[in-house]
Design a protein around this motif. Sequence first.
Motif, PDB file in Angstrom:
ATOM      1  N   VAL A  23       0.833  -1.203   0.000  1.00 16.75           N
ATOM      2  CA  VAL A  23       0.000   0.000   0.000  1.00 16.75           C
ATOM      3  C   VAL A  23       0.869   1.254   0.000  1.00 16.75           C
ATOM      4  CG1 VAL A  23      -1.611   1.360   1.390  1.00 16.75           C
ATOM      5  CG2 VAL A  23      -2.006  -1.082   1.061  1.00 16.75           C
ATOM      6  N   LEU A  24       1.891   1.277   0.838  1.00 13.05           N
ATOM      7  CA  LEU A  24       2.783   2.438   0.902  1.00 13.05           C
ATOM      8  C   LEU A  24       3.478   2.662  -0.439  1.00 13.05           C
ATOM      9  CD1 LEU A  24       4.421   1.976   4.422  1.00 13.05           C
ATOM     10  CD2 LEU A  24       2.867   3.804   3.738  1.00 13.05           C
ATOM     11  N   LEU A  25       3.970   1.593  -1.015  1.00 10.76           N
ATOM     12  CA  LEU A  25       4.683   1.708  -2.291  1.00 10.76           C
ATOM     13  C   LEU A  25       3.763   2.202  -3.395  1.00 10.76           C
ATOM     14  CD1 LEU A  25       6.619  -1.696  -2.203  1.00 10.76           C
ATOM     15  CD2 LEU A  25       7.543   0.561  -1.702  1.00 10.76           C
ATOM     16  N   ALA A  26       2.595   1.572  -3.503  1.00 14.00           N
ATOM     17  CA  ALA A  26       1.691   1.896  -4.608  1.00 14.00           C
ATOM     18  C   ALA A  26       1.117   3.300  -4.472  1.00 14.00           C
ATOM     19  CB  ALA A  26       0.567   0.868  -4.668  1.00 14.00           C
ATOM     20  N   ALA A  27       0.698   3.681  -3.264  1.00 13.70           N
ATOM     21  CA  ALA A  27       0.061   4.985  -3.062  1.00 13.70           C
ATOM     22  C   ALA A  27       1.054   6.129  -3.257  1.00 13.70           C
ATOM     23  CB  ALA A  27      -0.563   5.048  -1.674  1.00 13.70           C
ATOM     24  N   SER A  28       2.241   6.011  -2.669  1.00  7.75           N
ATOM     25  CA  SER A  28       3.231   7.101  -2.788  1.00  7.75           C
ATOM     26  C   SER A  28       3.721   7.239  -4.228  1.00  7.75           C
ATOM     27  CB  SER A  28       4.401   6.847  -1.837  1.00  7.75           C
ATOM     28  OG  SER A  28       5.017   5.599  -2.113  1.00  7.75           O
ATOM     29  N   LEU A 238      -5.621   6.306  -3.885  1.00  8.34           N
ATOM     30  CA  LEU A 238      -6.592   5.259  -3.541  1.00  8.34           C
ATOM     31  C   LEU A 238      -6.516   4.083  -4.510  1.00  8.34           C
ATOM     32  CD1 LEU A 238      -9.716   7.425  -2.587  1.00  8.34           C
ATOM     33  CD2 LEU A 238      -8.210   6.151  -1.043  1.00  8.34           C
ATOM     34  N   ILE A 239      -6.375   4.388  -5.804  1.00  2.00           N
ATOM     35  CA  ILE A 239      -6.252   3.314  -6.794  1.00  2.00           C
ATOM     36  C   ILE A 239      -4.991   2.499  -6.536  1.00  2.00           C
ATOM     37  CG2 ILE A 239      -5.829   2.851  -9.248  1.00  2.00           C
ATOM     38  CD1 ILE A 239      -7.644   5.265  -9.863  1.00  2.00           C
ATOM     39  N   GLY A 240      -3.886   3.193  -6.253  1.00  3.02           N
ATOM     40  CA  GLY A 240      -2.643   2.487  -5.949  1.00  3.02           C
ATOM     41  C   GLY A 240      -2.759   1.643  -4.693  1.00  3.02           C
ATOM     42  N   ALA A 241      -3.368   2.222  -3.634  1.00  2.00           N
ATOM     43  CA  ALA A 241      -3.520   1.486  -2.369  1.00  2.00           C
ATOM     44  C   ALA A 241      -4.406   0.255  -2.553  1.00  2.00           C
ATOM     45  CB  ALA A 241      -4.100   2.411  -1.311  1.00  2.00           C
ATOM     46  N   PHE A 242      -5.527   0.437  -3.266  1.00  2.00           N
ATOM     47  CA  PHE A 242      -6.426  -0.702  -3.512  1.00  2.00           C
ATOM     48  C   PHE A 242      -5.707  -1.801  -4.292  1.00  2.00           C
ATOM     49  CE2 PHE A 242      -9.336  -2.934  -6.362  1.00  2.00           C
ATOM     50  CZ  PHE A 242     -10.217  -3.474  -5.448  1.00  2.00           C
ATOM     51  N   SER A 243      -4.926  -1.404  -5.289  1.00  2.00           N
ATOM     52  CA  SER A 243      -4.195  -2.388  -6.079  1.00  2.00           C
ATOM     53  C   SER A 243      -3.182  -3.130  -5.217  1.00  2.00           C
ATOM     54  CB  SER A 243      -3.480  -1.703  -7.243  1.00  2.00           C
ATOM     55  OG  SER A 243      -4.395  -1.008  -8.052  1.00  2.00           O
TER      56      SER A 243
END
Length: 427
Positions: A23-28, A238-243
Amino acid sequence: MQDFIEFFSFTDANIRYVTLGSVLLAASSAVVGCFTLLRKRALVGDAVAHSVLPGVCLAFMLSGTKNPFILLIGAFVTGWLSLLVIDYITSRSRVKEDTAIGLVLSVFFGIGILMLTAIQQTGNAAQSGLDKFLFGSAASLIGEDLIAFGVVAVLLLVAVVVFYKELTLLCFDQAYARTIGFPVRGLELLLTTLTVFAVVVGIQAVGVVLMAAMLITPAAAARFWTENLKVMLVLAALIGAFSGIAGAFVSYTAPSMPTGPWIVLIVSMIAILSFALAPGRGWVARIMRQRRNKTRILEENLLKLLYQLGELRQDYGSARSLEELLERRNIPKKEALTGLRKLRRQGYLQKVESRWLLTPEGEKRGRRVVRLHRLWELYLTQYLNLASDHVHEDAETIEHIITPELEQRLIEELNYPDLDPHSARIP
């Protein structure tokens, strides 16, 4: 259902590490990717992702350890160096940016592969797993990795919040930013640094090959849903975190499935759905809008045609046959009948036996279309000096999109004219 409950209870420490890290990686990465996308430098992320590999290898060779902080420092150095090389090649030669990106990407990645091969042939037991930087291994994240990624992710988000106004101006109007005294070069270096950090922090999860997708795809998907940058940043995160969560869940339920590629696959599926279904900018909305415009143009052409027939004979109250309409304008019979029936349902036409008659509302709307057509013809001849026999086609197109405000302005600019260039009365 049992796997779902076990996963989202987060009782297993490994699940917590993998999920939170993803989640941290995708969202940031997604947040920084928004600015990269808006600056039309999407390929830069791919270049940086491939350029960090020699830095990772060099950091390992010098330290002899796979400490994530040391490896991240090495990756950051060569990633940042690759962007400087791209800028240098672009500014000091005739080579375009996309070509420079391709050159730097291939050279740095080739050097990284050579160094990785050399490390593997040394027999150093500590090098085991170093090749995971190629394709990522989010499932192997541990607490030490999570701390490193968390620190970098927080730094990225804080930097975006603090420099939001400056980065926004840099993306949308760089010349204005320079004019009002903003340090444009410094802001470019800041955005470069953030991009490198975002790539560096994500390579252990999805690898250098797929990292560009993590940087750009959530931003591209969010762009289709909004015109507001703040909303776009939130949506991308949000899209990154969900993924990240979804990819970790798939990897948990099917252990043979790698987490990183599934994160990229899920975010790509979200992007495809966004491209298709987003209101206003999506494919479906665009197709529907085109159909509505085509229908409206057909309706207005039919009303204009009926009005012109009435104008020609000074008789707006007589019904006209379909054959009379088709004689004056080449419209497919089926389309003409469909348009006439729809206009009848809307109250613009009446049907008298097999003939069509304008209602007062239909006459009013037909009159306006004729007026706009002739005003635009007059404008083109007076202000653009076009010949009167060369303005009809342009007027045929523009008459359907002139707003009431523009109509009033045309009338005032033309000094309330009575006749068009062909001496026909402007109603």
